[in-house]
Design an enzyme around this catalytic site. Structure first.
Site, PDB file in Angstrom:
ATOM      1  N   LYS A 116       0.829  -1.194   0.257  1.00 34.58           N
ATOM      2  CA  LYS A 116       0.087  -0.014   0.156  1.00 34.58           C
ATOM      3  C   LYS A 116       0.953   1.170   0.033  1.00 34.58           C
ATOM      4  O   LYS A 116       0.512   1.977  -0.499  1.00 34.58           O
ATOM      5  CB  LYS A 116      -0.840   0.126   1.225  1.00 34.58           C
ATOM      6  CG  LYS A 116      -2.348  -0.840   1.005  1.00 34.58           C
ATOM      7  CD  LYS A 116      -3.074  -0.679   2.243  1.00 34.58           C
ATOM      8  CE  LYS A 116      -4.504  -0.552   2.195  1.00 34.58           C
ATOM      9  NZ  LYS A 116      -4.944  -1.121   1.030  1.00 34.58           N
ATOM     10  N   GLU A 200      -4.150   7.800   7.502  1.00 30.80           N
ATOM     11  CA  GLU A 200      -4.921   8.518   6.466  1.00 30.80           C
ATOM     12  C   GLU A 200      -5.893   9.273   7.433  1.00 30.80           C
ATOM     13  O   GLU A 200      -6.531   8.754   8.146  1.00 30.80           O
ATOM     14  CB  GLU A 200      -5.425   7.549   5.573  1.00 30.80           C
ATOM     15  CG  GLU A 200      -4.528   6.935   4.439  1.00 30.80           C
ATOM     16  CD  GLU A 200      -5.437   6.111   3.501  1.00 30.80           C
ATOM     17  OE1 GLU A 200      -6.678   5.947   3.646  1.00 30.80           O
ATOM     18  OE2 GLU A 200      -4.755   5.720   2.571  1.00 30.80           O
ATOM     19  N   HIS A 235     -16.675  -5.916   3.402  1.00 30.81           N
ATOM     20  CA  HIS A 235     -15.644  -5.862   2.371  1.00 30.81           C
ATOM     21  C   HIS A 235     -15.967  -6.706   1.119  1.00 30.81           C
ATOM     22  O   HIS A 235     -15.158  -7.004   0.477  1.00 30.81           O
ATOM     23  CB  HIS A 235     -14.224  -5.702   3.033  1.00 30.81           C
ATOM     24  CG  HIS A 235     -14.041  -4.713   4.106  1.00 30.81           C
ATOM     25  ND1 HIS A 235     -13.916  -3.367   3.846  1.00 30.81           N
ATOM     26  CD2 HIS A 235     -13.785  -4.874   5.365  1.00 30.81           C
ATOM     27  CE1 HIS A 235     -13.865  -2.875   4.875  1.00 30.81           C
ATOM     28  NE2 HIS A 235     -13.560  -3.655   5.719  1.00 30.81           N
ATOM     29  N   ARG A 292      -6.159  -7.068 -12.199  1.00 33.33           N
ATOM     30  CA  ARG A 292      -7.005  -8.317 -12.695  1.00 33.33           C
ATOM     31  C   ARG A 292      -8.022  -8.196 -13.457  1.00 33.33           C
ATOM     32  O   ARG A 292      -8.895  -6.697 -13.376  1.00 33.33           O
ATOM     33  CB  ARG A 292      -7.109  -9.487 -11.809  1.00 33.33           C
ATOM     34  CG  ARG A 292      -7.973  -8.770 -10.916  1.00 33.33           C
ATOM     35  CD  ARG A 292      -8.541 -10.090 -10.043  1.00 33.33           C
ATOM     36  NE  ARG A 292      -9.519  -8.890  -9.005  1.00 33.33           N
ATOM     37  CZ  ARG A 292      -9.295  -8.235  -7.695  1.00 33.33           C
ATOM     38  NH1 ARG A 292      -8.106  -8.342  -7.206  1.00 33.33           N
ATOM     39  NH2 ARG A 292     -10.211  -8.040  -7.127  1.00 33.33           N
TER      40      ARG A 292
HETATM   41  C1  MV4 Z   1     -10.916   4.072   3.870  1.00 33.90           C
HETATM   42  C2  MV4 Z   1     -12.106   4.567   4.398  1.00 33.90           C
HETATM   43  C3  MV4 Z   1     -12.251   5.754   5.045  1.00 33.90           C
HETATM   44  N1  MV4 Z   1     -11.051   6.737   4.893  1.00 33.90           N
HETATM   45  N2  MV4 Z   1      -9.795   5.024   3.746  1.00 33.90           N
HETATM   46  C4  MV4 Z   1     -11.677  -0.293   2.970  1.00 33.90           C
HETATM   47  C5  MV4 Z   1     -11.106  -1.286   2.034  1.00 33.90           C
HETATM   48  C6  MV4 Z   1      -9.758  -0.898   1.855  1.00 33.90           C
HETATM   49  N3  MV4 Z   1      -9.446  -1.116   0.529  1.00 33.90           N
HETATM   50  C7  MV4 Z   1     -10.015   0.807   2.034  1.00 33.90           C
HETATM   51  N4  MV4 Z   1     -11.353   0.712   2.865  1.00 33.90           N
HETATM   52  C8  MV4 Z   1     -11.586   1.898   3.431  1.00 33.90           C
HETATM   53  N5  MV4 Z   1     -10.619   2.892   3.568  1.00 33.90           N
HETATM   54  C9  MV4 Z   1     -10.023   6.453   4.424  1.00 33.90           C
HETATM   55  N6  MV4 Z   1      -8.887   7.197   4.572  1.00 33.90           N
HETATM   56  C10 MV4 Z   1     -13.171   3.672   4.334  1.00 33.90           C
HETATM   57  C11 MV4 Z   1     -12.852   2.309   3.695  1.00 33.90           C
HETATM   58  C12 MV4 Z   1     -14.017   1.420   3.790  1.00 33.90           C
HETATM   59  C13 MV4 Z   1     -14.606   0.972   2.596  1.00 33.90           C
HETATM   60  C14 MV4 Z   1     -14.217   1.325   1.357  1.00 33.90           C
HETATM   61  C15 MV4 Z   1     -14.652   0.819   0.149  1.00 33.90           C
HETATM   62  C16 MV4 Z   1     -15.706  -0.182   0.329  1.00 33.90           C
HETATM   63  C17 MV4 Z   1     -16.202  -0.676   1.344  1.00 33.90           C
HETATM   64  C18 MV4 Z   1     -15.893  -0.049   2.584  1.00 33.90           C
HETATM   65  C19 MV4 Z   1     -16.142  -0.330   3.858  1.00 33.90           C
HETATM   66  C20 MV4 Z   1     -15.412  -0.138   5.111  1.00 33.90           C
HETATM   67  C21 MV4 Z   1     -14.516   1.129   5.211  1.00 33.90           C
END
Ligand code: MV4
Length: 664
Positions: A116, A200, A235, A292
């Site tokens: 990441k 973040e 997720h 992918r």
């Molecule tokens: C975040 C966020 C809020 N703020 N980053 C969840 C999966 C990972 N790829 C990144 N995710 C998140 N990152 C910041 N700075 C909220 C999530 C997140 C989320 C993002 C996409 C789809 C579903 C989610 C469910 C919970 C939290």
């Protein structure tokens, strides 16, 4: 163009790839595990090779074996699908080393997105917007504390080595930073072998919007619009759509161009997805890149009219991208629902079993079904429990939602628990229709998503009785076998003086019904009420009129298990009998597992004489033991499982030949 490719995958995506390859005149080689010998992807392929036992680690993840098969079969390229080996840098390299084209990006591009922090550094350099925060190498507590203070609250700690939502922790206040960091680092060290953290700013109401990108071998890149995948559960994506509701043309363009820049920054080739967090104010931030073809690619295909697998094959062969950016157009709206074998009422516990009844909506320009299973297949514990993807298209989002609701009503499954009813409630929920899309959607609307049954219990029981009666009647006519269980059910042939009793069990409740027949009209007595019933059954489709209300349902009766399907909902009941007397067993002479579970003990052996009521097999399910008992005196002729085996509900465990004179 390639003339032969190998598909290193199974299930719906293997079938999906074979479909396009065949349309292009390309031969397909499938691989399969013990569990998949009769799978749809094997049947669809031109040839197929067995690769090992059911567990993926011994089959679909066996990189060397798959490469050997590609060489042996003369396949020029390998399509990895998604999951399994699709994002495995060593596999991509091994293909190259063996002169086999890996249908995907170069291994260096896969590797670049593996960490990441490294991914963020690359994206920052390329000018792709990032959530404000820290992604440096200096992981000393002092530096992290200072960066946390700079970032502001609430903030999110993310494991550098995490992904897909694993290893994240929200911190609300400066006082909590030290403890949270220490705990998060410990967890990440344990889970991923790497304690490093990113910091973040935490977005509280984000949406998940992702861009489909494509690059060819000359370094040209285009984006094919976006998908909104905000509706997720732990997720796991549940519903996806294209385009993202409410996204302005400006944002779409800015996001698309950022995504192409992101791909080009890592010399990307082929299909990729750049995921963004999209905030309420219209700002967006790079989240991660998936190297992918993704599960949800069909919604992009439906709105762009393009076949992304065809694009992948052309790009892998060295052709330029089929379209320039200015030629990429979208039309209408597409939705995808993921149909899973799981039980929404038991916290979405994955379900297994046999798809004893499977009926899918008719496919058309509006409805597409991507699946890897057919009726009679088993859903096992070995692989992802996705049964199918249901994809719909229409001119507007509202019409597409109507299509989805209707198509879900036409998707009928018995034998395995599914999330169809949950998806139906979700697609039909007012906040979803109003595009109130955030990643908290499912949590925020639980009240709407676990609806009460649409049929009242009495009407459902009347329909159930009707279905059983009509089906038995229709079979009675054609049955000439005097030993058929239907032939023995002559008490079903009713007359005006005779009220037929029927007991139906729903959950723990046993309902006593009485049915009176007069000239093709019935009166059904249940719970102190009487219902007038007329009906007609065509195959599995029952059209009934109950007290002047015309209702139609589909049904499936399997042994004593009846499932009725009504408007996306199912009604399950059991034809209840006090005791399984000898009569009932004589026609069958076998004993089936009453639920999914494990065999704890087998207490008989072939040739044993057994007495009615004697315990033969002990099963365990949900930490409880259940004895499977002999229904009558007889001799054990077959035992189909051994101690320690996992068995699915309905699986035949043991066969008994009932002692003759008792049968008389
Ligand atoms: C975040 C966020 C809020 N703020 N980053 C969840 C999966 C990972 N790829 C990144 N995710 C998140 N990152 C910041 N700075 C909220 C999530 C997140 C989320 C993002 C996409 C789809 C579903 C989610 C469910 C919970 C939290």
């Amino acid at each position: 163009m390639f003339s032969k490719i190998l598909i290193a995958n199974r299930g719906e995506i293997a079938c999906r790839i074979i479909h396009t390859a065949h349309r292009m005149g390309i031969r397909c080689v499938a691989v399969y595990s013990d569990a998949d010998a009769d799978a749809r992807h094997v049947a669809m392929a031109d040839e197929a090779f067995h690769i090992g036992p059911a567990p993926s680690s011994e089959s679909y993840l066996k990189a060397d074996k798959i490469i050997e098969i590609a060489k042996e079969s003369g396949a020029q390229a390998i399509h990895p699908g998604y999951g399994f080996l699709s994002e495995n840098t060593q596999f991509a390299e091994a293909c190259e080393a063996n002169n086999i084209v890996f249908i995907g990006p170069p291994s260096s591009a896969i590797a670049a997105m593996g960490s990441k922090s490294a991914a963020k550094a690359i994206m920052e350099k390329a000018g792709v917007p990032l959530v404000p925060g820290y992604h440096g190498d200096d992981q000393s507590p002092d530096t992290l504390r200072q960066e946390a203070e700079k970032c502001g609250f609430p903030l999110l700690l993310k494991a550098v080595a995490g992904g897909g939502g694993k290893g994240m922790r929200v911190v609300e206040r400066m006082e909590d930073v030290d403890d949270a960091l220490a705990a998060a680092k410990r967890e990440s060290k344990n889970a991923f072998g790497n304690p490093d953290m990113l910091i973040e700013r935490y977005l509280t109401q984000p949406r998940h919007v992702e861009i489909q990108v494509f690059c060819d071998q000359s370094g040209k890149g285009v984006y094919l619009a976006e998908r909104d995948c905000s509706v997720q559960r732990r997720h796991q994506k549940v519903l996806e759509e294209a385009p993202a509701p409410g996204l302005s043309e400006e944002t779409r363009k800015a996001m698309g161009e950022a995504a192409v820049k992101a791909a080009q920054a890592i010399n990307y080739v082929g299909a990729g997805t750049v995921e963004f967090l999209y905030d309420v104010d219209g700002s967006f931030f790079f989240m991660e890149m998936n190297t992918r073809l993704q599960v949800e690619h069909p919604v992009t295909e439906m709105v762009t009219g393009q076949d992304l697998v065809e694009w992948q094959l052309k790009v892998a062969w060295g052709e330029p991208l089929p379209l320039e950016q200015s030629q990429v157009k979208t039309r209408g709206h597409a939705l995808e629902a993921r149909i899973y074998a799981e039980d929404p009422d038991q916290d979405f516990l994955p379900a297994t079993g046999n798809l004893r009844y499977l009926s899918t909506p008719d496919e058309s320009a509006h409805v597409r079904v991507d699946t890897g299973v057919t009726e009679g297949d088993d859903i096992s514990i070995h692989y992802d429990p996705m049964i199918a993807k249901l994809i719909v298209w229409d001119e507007t989002r509202d019409q597409a939602i109507n299509r989805m609701v209707q198509a879900l009503e036409h998707y009928r499954i018995a034998g395995v628990k599914t999330n169809i009813r949950f998806l139906h409630a979700l697609a039909d929920a007012q906040p979803f229709r109003e595009a109130e899309l955030t990643t908290g959607f499912i949590e925020d609307h639980r009240d709407l998503l676990f609806p009460k049954s649409k049929l009242d219990t009495h009407k459902a029981l009347v329909l159930a009785a009707g279905f059983v009666l009509e089906q038995r009647k229709s079979r009675e006519v054609i049955s000439t076998d005097p030993w058929s269980p239907f032939a023995r059910q002559n008490s079903w042939r009713m007359n005006s003086e005779y009220a037929q009793p029927l007991q139906l069990q729903v959950g723990d409740d046993i309902h006593d019904l009485k049915i009176l027949e007069r000239d093709d009209r019935y009166q059904v007595y249940v719970g102190g009420s009487v219902y007038n019933l007329t009906m007609r059954l065509d195959d599995d489709y029952l059209q009934a009129v109950i007290n002047g209300h015309r209702i139609s349902v589909h049904g499936n009766l399997h042994n004593d298990q009846l499932v009725l399907f009504y408007e996306g909902d199912t009604f399950n009941c059991t034809l209840y009998k006090e005791s399984y007397g000898f009569e009932e067993m004589a026609g069958e002479g076998s004993l089936a597992a009453p639920m999914n579970g494990a065999i704890v003990a087998v207490q008989a052996k072939v040739g044993d004489k057994v007495k009615a009521g004697q315990s033969l097999v002990i099963m365990e399910a949900m930490k409880m033991e259940h004895a499977i008992k002999a229904p009558a005196d007889g001799v054990v002729t077959d035992i189909f499982f051994a101690e320690g085996d996992q068995v699915s509900e309905g699986a035949e465990l043991i066969a008994i030949e009932v002692t003759e004179e008792e049968a008389g």
